[in-house]
Design an enzyme around this catalytic site. Structure first.
Site, short mmCIF file in Angstrom:
data_model
loop_
_atom_site.label_atom_id
_atom_site.label_comp_id
_atom_site.label_asym_id
_atom_site.label_seq_id
_atom_site.Cartn_x
_atom_site.Cartn_y
_atom_site.Cartn_z
N GLU A 111 0.83 -1.22 0.00
CA GLU A 111 0.00 0.00 0.00
C GLU A 111 0.86 1.27 0.00
O GLU A 111 0.76 2.12 0.89
CB GLU A 111 -0.94 0.01 1.22
CG GLU A 111 -1.90 -1.16 1.22
CD GLU A 111 -3.00 -1.08 2.26
OE1 GLU A 111 -4.08 -1.63 2.02
OE2 GLU A 111 -2.78 -0.46 3.31
N GLU A 163 -5.64 -8.10 -1.37
CA GLU A 163 -6.34 -7.94 -0.09
C GLU A 163 -7.77 -7.56 -0.36
O GLU A 163 -8.04 -6.66 -1.15
CB GLU A 163 -5.73 -6.81 0.76
CG GLU A 163 -4.42 -7.13 1.39
CD GLU A 163 -3.95 -6.04 2.36
OE1 GLU A 163 -4.79 -5.37 2.99
OE2 GLU A 163 -2.72 -5.87 2.47
#
Ligand code: BGP
Length: 472
Positions: free
Chosen positions: A175, A366
């Site tokens: 991320e 995810e």
């Protein structure tokens, strides 16, 4: 529905994802140094502590460090074709700057890879998942310093040389766009966010982008079959009203994510980011070498997806909103117990957007529902009846299939926290995502026993039928 009715391609990589700092525990075993997570007992909800404190659930995690073989066997029972895990940088270089890596740390991940191979699972390895060695954070204020690039490159090279023949899929920074919102978690920057200048923040981002490209270059040299991906938080944004001003607010918000993908996929800074920097009065230190390095673009784009947001140009509407990613809640959506709005269609939209923009295969690494689970007894067996999780995952996977039918190229899908682990945001155990329940609680009590939830059999069937069993 039978397997023949599915639109998931053969070889689609079904699996689940974890991160070292949230599951391994053993924070001071095997020669490991401290990472920033060892002094973040409240996740992003509170300031770091000076030393590790006993209330930090991540110090023990779910004890994956000792139970990895049993845990990977449970995942294999569901038929996982891939397993995403991260390598704890401080297990390999305890202070981040040693001349030689820590052999005990390297040997641990060899054993994890042995188990993956034994069960025929493709490893998907995150090189840096919010767990920078604390010593580097303290010495340099993390990625604010250019010195970090060299230390990261040495670490990444060590991993490619050691595991390059066993691992095809690599992710550089988890991320990476989170650094804008959570500079400590993502950038190992100890200066509090409200004291950090835009110049330092964007310089840190630049260093991470160069380090990511450098790792990609090294991977391709050391392990020619390596496939390297960037990893973004995907948060589609919708205008709160049809006004052009709100549509513009959406464009600006999306640029904050897309900029990271643009640099990774196109090898240079996009014009809108250069303009933003000019308007902030930020002059980045970008060398000619940096520009050359950035040209080493990624092989695929991976991302996490949990939620979407609405954007507005009305400052009044933004007041009091606390979502890490900014924006305001969408009045048409419901939220999880932790306030994350649930939007399966947003996943299809963002997949189309990324594919149309970059034309690189996507990997959803995810997705999932963090919820409070209750362990109950059904027919003498302890389990969790998590129909809410099954519904969430089913609806999202139906949208993945829609995107596949739209022509989007997708390598695979790994649910977040396939076995319960400590939350990154709030450092709680009670925010559970797994197919496997782990008996550990927010106060640190619990036996650490593992139990299969109802979703365990559901996901096994989805994988067995290559998506054919999904309820459409
Ligand atoms: C992502 C992180 C993960 C993970 C997940 C869920 O941002 O990459 O590490 O934890 O979000 O977040 P949380 O644990 O806060 O529920």
């Amino acid at each position: 529905m039978t397997t023949t009715d599915t639109h998931f391609p053969p070889g689609f990589l079904w699996g689940g994802a974890t991160a070292a700092n949230q599951c391994e525990g053993a924070y001071d075993e095997g020669g490991k140094g401290l990472s920033i997570q060892d002094v973040m007992p409240r996740g992003i909800m509170g300031p770091p502590t000076d030393e590790p404190t006993p209330d930090n659930l991540k110090l023990q995690g779910i004890d994956f460090y000792h139970r990895y073989a049993e845990d990977i066997a449970l995942l294999a029972e569901m038929g996982f074709r891939t397993f995403r895990f991260s390598i704890a940088w401080a297990r390999i270089f305890p202070n981040g700057d040693e001349a030689e890596p820590n052999e005990e740390g390297l040997a641990f991940y060899d054993r994890v890879l042995d188990e993956c191979e034994k069960h025929g699972m493709e490893p998907l390895v995150t090189i840096s998942h919010y767990e920078t060695p604390l010593a580097l954070a303290r010495r340099y204020d993390g990625w604010v310093s250019r010195e970090m690039i060299g230390h990261f490159a040495t670490y990444a090279r060590t991993l490619f040389e050691r595991y390059g023949s066993r691992v095809t899929y690599w992710l550089t920074f988890n991320e990476i766009n989170a650094v804008l919102h959570a500079p400590l978690l993502s950038g190992a920057i100890l200066t509090p966010k409200d004291e950090l200048s835009p110049a330092d923040l964007y310089q840190a981002i630049h260093h991470e982008l160069v380090a990511s490209a450098l790792a990609t270059k090294i991977a391709h040299e050391v392990a020619p079959d390596a496939q390297v991906g960037c990893m973004l938080i995907a948060v589609p944004a919708y205008p709160l009203t049809p006004s052009p001003a709100d549509a513009l607010a959406v464009m600006r918000a999306q640029h904050q994510t897309l900029a990271f993908g643009d640099v990774h996929c196109r090898g240079e800074y996009p014009g809108y980011l250069l303009r933003h920097l000019r308007e902030l009065g930020v002059e980045l230190d970008i060398t000619d070498d940096d520009r050359e390095t950035l040209k080493h673009t990624v092989d695929f784009v991976s991302f996490s997806y949990y939620s979407s947001i609405c954007e507005t140009a009305d400052p009044g509407a933004l007041e009091g909103q606390s979502n890490m990613m900014g924006g305001v809640p969408n009045p048409t959506l419901v939220a999880s117990e932790w306030g994350w709005q649930i939007d399966p269609v947003g996943l299809r939209i963002v997949m189309n957007q990324f594919w149309d923009r970059w034309r690189k295969p996507l990997f959803i690494v995810e997705n999932g529902l963090g919820a409070v689970d209750e362990l109950v007894e059904v027919d003498g067996v302890r389990t969790v009846v998590d129909d809410y999780r099954i519904a969430y995952l089913n609806e999202h996977l139906v949208q993945v299939e829609e995107a596949l039918r739209d022509g989007v190229d997708v390598l695979g899908y790994t649910t977040w926290g396939c076995i319960d682990l400590v939350s990154a945001g709030t450092a709680q155990m009670s925010k559970r995502y797994g197919f496997v329940y782990v008996d550990r609680h927010d106060d640190g009590s619990g036996t650490l026993e593992r139990y299969r939830k109802k979703s365990f059999d559901w996901y096994a069937e989805v994988i067995r039928t290559n998506g054919g069993s999904l309820e459409r």
